[in-house]
Design a protein around this motif. Structure first.
Motif, mmCIF file in Angstrom:
data_model
loop_
_atom_site.group_PDB
_atom_site.id
_atom_site.type_symbol
_atom_site.label_atom_id
_atom_site.label_comp_id
_atom_site.label_asym_id
_atom_site.label_seq_id
_atom_site.Cartn_x
_atom_site.Cartn_y
_atom_site.Cartn_z
ATOM 1 N N GLN A 87 2.551 11.539 48.311
ATOM 2 C CA GLN A 87 1.482 10.962 47.507
ATOM 3 C C GLN A 87 0.353 11.971 47.298
ATOM 4 O OE1 GLN A 87 0.242 7.340 49.407
ATOM 5 N NE2 GLN A 87 2.256 6.380 49.224
ATOM 6 N N VAL A 88 -0.215 11.969 46.125
ATOM 7 C CA VAL A 88 -1.306 12.897 45.805
ATOM 8 C C VAL A 88 -2.566 12.494 46.565
ATOM 9 C CG1 VAL A 88 -2.772 13.810 43.974
ATOM 10 C CG2 VAL A 88 -0.346 13.370 43.529
ATOM 11 N N GLN A 148 -2.369 21.072 51.617
ATOM 12 C CA GLN A 148 -2.965 20.596 50.374
ATOM 13 C C GLN A 148 -4.489 20.669 50.445
ATOM 14 O OE1 GLN A 148 -1.985 16.537 49.427
ATOM 15 N NE2 GLN A 148 -3.120 16.553 47.509
#
Length: 216
Positions: A87-88, A148
């Motif tokens: 998931q972002v 990320q």
């Protein structure tokens, strides 16, 4: 017969595994339904109460399919983490490393202390620690998240706020580790000030060059 380790006939059970379904189509829908059912069951019952039968009933996916693709409850837990890592995660970009790290730690604090939302990630991480497959997926989950989020430190390097070569993932680890330590190791209360203090400490260390190459 335990649904954690099916043993048809005299065959030995296969080790838990994380499926690699084709993107899109029915396979993706099945995986989404199974992941959602796994999260709901582990939240309600914990690892000890999680069963393939219950996930099959909740997801509408046949038990034989769950065993074939996920191998049992440990594979289900592992894939729920893998799906979460995919998931972002929208990252802050305030133009200041300290503020960016504060927003990240505040988000971690908000999620895990939310009376309605916090029980699911807490139950999933606790369950993942109970098996080799889950633990491996948990390590991969955090590695992906840290990599990320490293962008907040990389932008700070570009701005000249941090020394060149600063390891952004290590900066994020330093900011969030004190929160997870309280949540999953000591059980100490976690409050907003503790979350901000962890971010501030990581920002100070990063600016001092603790996460940059030493040249040794």
């Amino acid at each position: 017969m335990s649904d954690r380790a099916p043993q048809p006939g005299h065959a030995q059970p296969e080790p838990p595994r994380t499926p690699t379904p084709r993107p899109g189509g029915r396979s993706a829908r099945v995986r989404a339904d199974v992941v959602a059912a796994t999260l709901a069951e582990v939240t309600a019952r914990g690892y000890d109460g999680l069963t393939v039968d219950a996930v099959a009933a909740r997801s509408g996916v046949h038990k034989a399919t769950l065993y074939r693709r996920w191998g049992g409850v440990d594979g289900l837990v592992a894939d729920a983490l893998t799906a979460s890592a995919d998931q972002v995660w929208p990252l802050p970009d305030t133009g200041d490393l300290g503020q960016d790290l504060r927003r990240i730690t505040r988000e971690v604090f908000a999620v895990f202390t939310d009376p309605e939302l916090g029980s699911t990630p807490t139950a999933l991480i606790t369950a993942a620690q109970r098996s080799d497959a889950g633990a491996a997926a948990l390590r991969a989950f955090f590695a992906a998240r840290h990599q990320q989020a490293a962008a907040v430190a990389e932008r700070a390097v570009t701005r000249g706020e941090l020394p060149p070569g600063t390891d952004g993932a290590e900066v994020v680890r330093a900011a969030t580790a004190p929160l997870y330590y309280r949540l999953f190791v000591t059980g100490e209360p976690l409050d907003a000030r503790a979350a901000e203090r962890a971010a501030d400490a990581a920002a100070l260390a990063a600016r001092a060059g603790l996460f940059a190459p030493t040249g040794d």
